[in-house]
Design an enzyme around this catalytic site. Structure first.
Site, PDB file in Angstrom:
ATOM      1  N   ARG A 106       0.865  -1.178   0.000  1.00 36.46           N
ATOM      2  CA  ARG A 106       0.000   0.000   0.000  1.00 36.46           C
ATOM      3  C   ARG A 106       0.901   1.228   0.000  1.00 36.46           C
ATOM      4  NH1 ARG A 106       2.410   1.607   3.759  1.00 36.46           N
ATOM      5  NH2 ARG A 106       0.905   3.262   4.068  1.00 36.46           N
ATOM      6  N   GLY A 107       0.287   2.390  -0.063  1.00 38.57           N
ATOM      7  CA  GLY A 107       1.068   3.617  -0.211  1.00 38.57           C
ATOM      8  C   GLY A 107       1.115   3.936  -1.696  1.00 38.57           C
ATOM      9  N   ARG A 131      -7.412  -0.079  -7.061  1.00 37.69           N
ATOM     10  CA  ARG A 131      -7.650   0.984  -6.068  1.00 37.69           C
ATOM     11  C   ARG A 131      -8.008   2.253  -6.842  1.00 37.69           C
ATOM     12  NH1 ARG A 131      -4.769   0.601  -0.943  1.00 37.69           N
ATOM     13  NH2 ARG A 131      -6.421   2.014  -0.318  1.00 37.69           N
ATOM     14  N   GLN A 134      -2.426   1.852   9.981  1.00 34.56           N
ATOM     15  CA  GLN A 134      -1.097   1.935   9.352  1.00 34.56           C
ATOM     16  C   GLN A 134      -0.156   2.847  10.132  1.00 34.56           C
ATOM     17  OE1 GLN A 134      -3.998   2.612   7.654  1.00 34.56           O
ATOM     18  NE2 GLN A 134      -3.901   1.799   5.589  1.00 34.56           N
ATOM     19  N   ASP A 167      -2.473  10.548  -1.830  1.00 39.44           N
ATOM     20  CA  ASP A 167      -2.724   9.564  -2.877  1.00 39.44           C
ATOM     21  C   ASP A 167      -3.046  10.226  -4.203  1.00 39.44           C
ATOM     22  OD1 ASP A 167      -3.575   8.361  -0.118  1.00 39.44           O
ATOM     23  OD2 ASP A 167      -2.955   6.704  -1.410  1.00 39.44           O
ATOM     24  N   ASN A 226      -6.038  12.075   0.760  1.00 39.81           N
ATOM     25  CA  ASN A 226      -5.143  11.242   1.560  1.00 39.81           C
ATOM     26  C   ASN A 226      -6.013  10.384   2.480  1.00 39.81           C
ATOM     27  OD1 ASN A 226      -2.497  10.410   2.372  1.00 39.81           O
ATOM     28  ND2 ASN A 226      -2.709  11.609   4.239  1.00 39.81           N
TER      29      ASN A 226
END
Lengths: 363, 363
Positions: free
Chosen positions: B53-54, B90, B202, B243, B253
């Site tokens: 992720r990220g 995503r 996270q 993001d 985000n």
């Protein structure tokens, strides 16, 4: 409120006439269990470990703690010692001090042999008064929900709440949730966004449990989500409880309340705080400077209780091993962010003038 | 970054020359495990289930996903199908599309027999570029931290971050955390408040894990706590990742970022967003209206993974049984709440003019 068809309060005197029974809120939502408190130490522990929580219920529990202390020793010294012990359990909620002061006043000028009976009588009165007060708060808040429902012409009213200010936080009814129960019972179509309320998850466990038991449509959301929902017009009003409100309307409540109030302001969503007048601390003005904020154990951040697929309730670690954590339990929402204070006497702006209009005896 | 003394990136090509290994982030912070991805399906799954992720790392993983798809079938049809499959994993992060577009451009006009080698070469370049970009972001952000440290005359700089925008979110270094690592390594006294970042934690897991491994002083806090800390002067700056950032500086985000930005504004705390320019979506302006917000499974709210006292990692239910939940995964912070965008080319105001000053080729 009813659980499995039976009416419950959150606290009551047992058939022995002196010990006290409470719903063990650390076991919810996984199990409905009650716990017997048989001394002021038991009462203090129940408050500290959050077997009972919620400003009004903390006050009621402390009141009975004082009764049980006097039953052991009705002297002034014992009264003072029990007062101090119970008062020290939680620093932020003001109802605790209010209830203890009411109890002291009821017994101090009586002969020792009358004190125990007077104390139990006054504690019972405080509990009944809490129920009546919350019912009145519910009726006041109902008006606001009815107005929004009328404006929305019958389409669903979406209400966001933080933490648990329901009947589990009180003796019965609740503060912030009382208007919601009444509106639902009147047939108003509504839906509640229940903030999870980390770290102790009182929203995801207690509020969702209450609303589910009563049949009120709701969804649990992360504490992070409320702002986004407000940005997209999915919240019509916010309503929360409070642990202490200052004379000028600053509101201490569960940590994170301030963030929701900021988002409400930024999106023109009305933000209401429901409170019995016993929650008002008339001695202070500036909530940010003057309300002590309880710092609780970091373990509430690093660990959480949950139920496994096998139905076992376990405590699990969430964070990286050895990670330090900080855990302030409350924050203060400045009066400028509060649309209105809903009290048992009516709804007013969060200001000294507003409050004095309802409580002129405090001027 | 080093783990147990060994240098790691978050993604690398295995010795077989074609399959890809990633750190399994769903296992952190409880176990450090890596996972082999051997097809575009594996890559898509890893992104969807948040094994990776990220925003930057999602892009890198998708790039290698495309490589593996081409290895099976180097036709235009296969390329398009893999692009669509990976792109659909995503919806919010724009780096995903950016990386897939870069990969497509690198292979589309080549003969089929050259495509696989060209794809792997381009994916490796994208990864190296990510590392270099983040190092540059780190140097830009370091200047801001140095200014604050100078203003505080050497007393501790307190930085709040939300979610994980560290090296685990990227190929290496991180975006929001890169300046923090550099400042710490230069001997600046600092302390990081790591928002837990429900529902997937996270912050409490990945950010705390990273900071702990690097020796940066930090504390995990509930997502509810940041506003309170800012009210009391305990935060000198906020820095987060993103993001997707629009051409006028609106920032998508992790859900909850908006709430922290509101609190920062209300308390005059500078709020910075660190981003590689690949995160800028030059095609849109209004983040609130135009950025799609991923709605993830309610199970991320109702359940959480944690480690028991016996060291077993289990999934536990948190909420009242049967409670519905809603789970929007991102929110949009309007540009007006952002003090500055920290990019690899410099730090500028969150506005079209600001961004065009650094990226005049986009005018």
């Amino acid at each position: 409120m009813k659980i499995h068809g039976r009416h419950y309060r959150t606290i009551w005197v047992n058939d022995d006439g002196w010990s006290v029974q409470v719903i063990d809120q650390t076991k919810l939502p996984f199990a409905f269990e009650t716990k017997r408190l048989a001394s002021d130490d038991d009462a203090a522990d129940a408050i500290k470990t959050m077997v009972v929580r919620g400003a009004p219920l903390i006050g009621a529990t402390a009141a009975y703690g004082l009764c049980m202390a006097l039953r052991q020793d009705a002297s002034d010294e014992a009264l003072d010692a029990a007062y101090r012990k119970l008062h020290a359990t939680r620093p932020t909620a003001i109802n605790l001090k209010w209830a203890l002061d009411e109890m002291s006043a009821a017994v101090r000028n009586r002969p020792r042999q009358e004190r125990v009976a007077a104390a139990y009588a006054r504690a019972a009165e405080l509990c009944d008064q809490d129920v009546a007060t919350n019912e009145a708060i519910g009726r006041q808040g109902l008006k606001i929900i009815e107005e929004i429902a009328a404006r929305k012409k019958g389409s669903q009213v979406n209400i966001l709440t933080h933490c648990n200010a329901g009947w589990l936080a009180c003796v019965d009814w609740g503060t912030a949730l009382a208007p919601i129960y009444m509106a639902h019972d009147k047939g108003i179509k509504l839906h509640v966004w229940a903030d999870e309320t980390r770290p102790r998850n009182q929203g995801g466990s207690l509020t969702a449990y209450e609303l589910g038991a009563h049949g009120v449509p709701h969804a649990v959301i992360a504490d992070n989500a409320g702002g986004h929902l407000m940005q997209h017009g999915r919240v019509d009003m916010c309503i929360v409880g409070t642990d202490r409100t200052t004379a000028n309307g600053d509101v201490a409540n569960k940590i994170g309340t301030y963030l929701k109030a900021l988002a409400a302001k930024d999106n023109d969503v009305p933000f209401y705080v429901a409170l019995p007048s016993s929650t008002i601390d008339w001695t202070i003005e500036d909530g940010l400077k003057e309300i002590p904020i309880e710092e609780r154990s970091p373990r509430e951040i690093t660990h959480v209780m949950g139920r496994t697929a096998e139905g076992k309730v376990v405590d699990v670690e969430l964070t990286a091993p050895g990670s330090p954590a900080a855990n302030p339990a409350f924050d203060v929402t400045p009066a400028r962010l509060v649309t209105g204070l809903i009290t048992e006497r009516g709804t007013v702006p969060a200001s000294r003038q507003g409050l004095l209009k309802l409580f002129p005896e405090r001027a």
